[in-house]
Design a protein around this motif. Structure first.
Motif, mmCIF file in Angstrom:
data_model
loop_
_atom_site.group_PDB
_atom_site.id
_atom_site.type_symbol
_atom_site.label_atom_id
_atom_site.label_comp_id
_atom_site.label_asym_id
_atom_site.label_seq_id
_atom_site.Cartn_x
_atom_site.Cartn_y
_atom_site.Cartn_z
ATOM 1 N N UNK A 46 10.561 8.352 23.595
ATOM 2 C CA UNK A 46 10.729 7.031 22.989
ATOM 3 C C UNK A 46 10.211 5.928 23.902
ATOM 4 N N UNK A 47 10.464 6.038 25.200
ATOM 5 C CA UNK A 47 9.963 5.049 26.160
ATOM 6 C C UNK A 47 8.443 5.075 26.185
ATOM 7 N N UNK A 48 7.865 6.256 26.213
ATOM 8 C CA UNK A 48 6.404 6.381 26.225
ATOM 9 C C UNK A 48 5.798 5.813 24.942
ATOM 10 N N UNK A 49 6.430 6.066 23.813
ATOM 11 C CA UNK A 49 5.925 5.529 22.545
ATOM 12 C C UNK A 49 6.001 4.001 22.540
ATOM 13 N N UNK A 50 7.076 3.446 23.093
ATOM 14 C CA UNK A 50 7.207 1.988 23.168
ATOM 15 C C UNK A 50 6.121 1.404 24.062
ATOM 16 N N UNK A 51 5.852 2.040 25.187
ATOM 17 C CA UNK A 51 4.766 1.581 26.080
ATOM 18 C C UNK A 51 3.435 1.606 25.352
ATOM 19 N N UNK A 52 3.185 2.668 24.613
ATOM 20 C CA UNK A 52 1.934 2.791 23.878
ATOM 21 C C UNK A 52 1.830 1.700 22.810
ATOM 22 N N UNK A 53 2.941 1.406 22.125
ATOM 23 C CA UNK A 53 2.936 0.325 21.117
ATOM 24 C C UNK A 53 2.587 -1.015 21.759
ATOM 25 N N UNK A 54 3.196 -1.298 22.902
ATOM 26 C CA UNK A 54 2.924 -2.554 23.607
ATOM 27 C C UNK A 54 1.463 -2.607 24.018
ATOM 28 N N UNK A 55 0.952 -1.511 24.552
ATOM 29 C CA UNK A 55 -0.446 -1.453 24.970
ATOM 30 C C UNK A 55 -1.374 -1.697 23.776
ATOM 31 N N UNK A 56 -1.075 -1.056 22.673
ATOM 32 C CA UNK A 56 -1.918 -1.228 21.477
ATOM 33 C C UNK A 56 -1.842 -2.662 20.957
#
Length: 88
Positions: A46-56
């Motif tokens: 979930x943390x990794x997915x949130x980081x990816x969302x922010x990056x995108x």
């Protein structure tokens, strides 16, 4: 003699109950440990997915801003190689 056999039978039954209890406790502990490991992996994902969302989101914002720039500003904002391509 019969009394002694009954007593031994009773002691064996108690011993077996104890072993079953120990076995069940170990199984419960293993299940609990696996559940904790699964929850930890889920939180990390979930943390990794949130980081990816922010990056995108940041990348989309950057591209939106680049889309509004004029040619000269776009050349200036681009890396050297892309700037040369745009200038040509």
């Amino acid at each position: 003699m019969m009394k002694r056999l009954r007593q031994l039978d009773h002691e064996l039954e108690l011993g077996l109950k104890g072993l079953r209890g120990i076995k069940q406790a170990r199984l419960d502990e293993e299940r609990g440990q696996k559940e904790l490991e699964w929850q930890d992996a889920q939180k990390k994902l979930e943390v990794e997915m949130q980081r990816e969302r922010v990056h995108m989101e940041l990348e989309l914002n950057r591209l939106d801003k680049l889309g509004t720039l004029g040619t000269e500003a776009l050349i200036a904002a681009s890396p050297a190689e892309q700037g040369r391509i745009l200038a040509d």
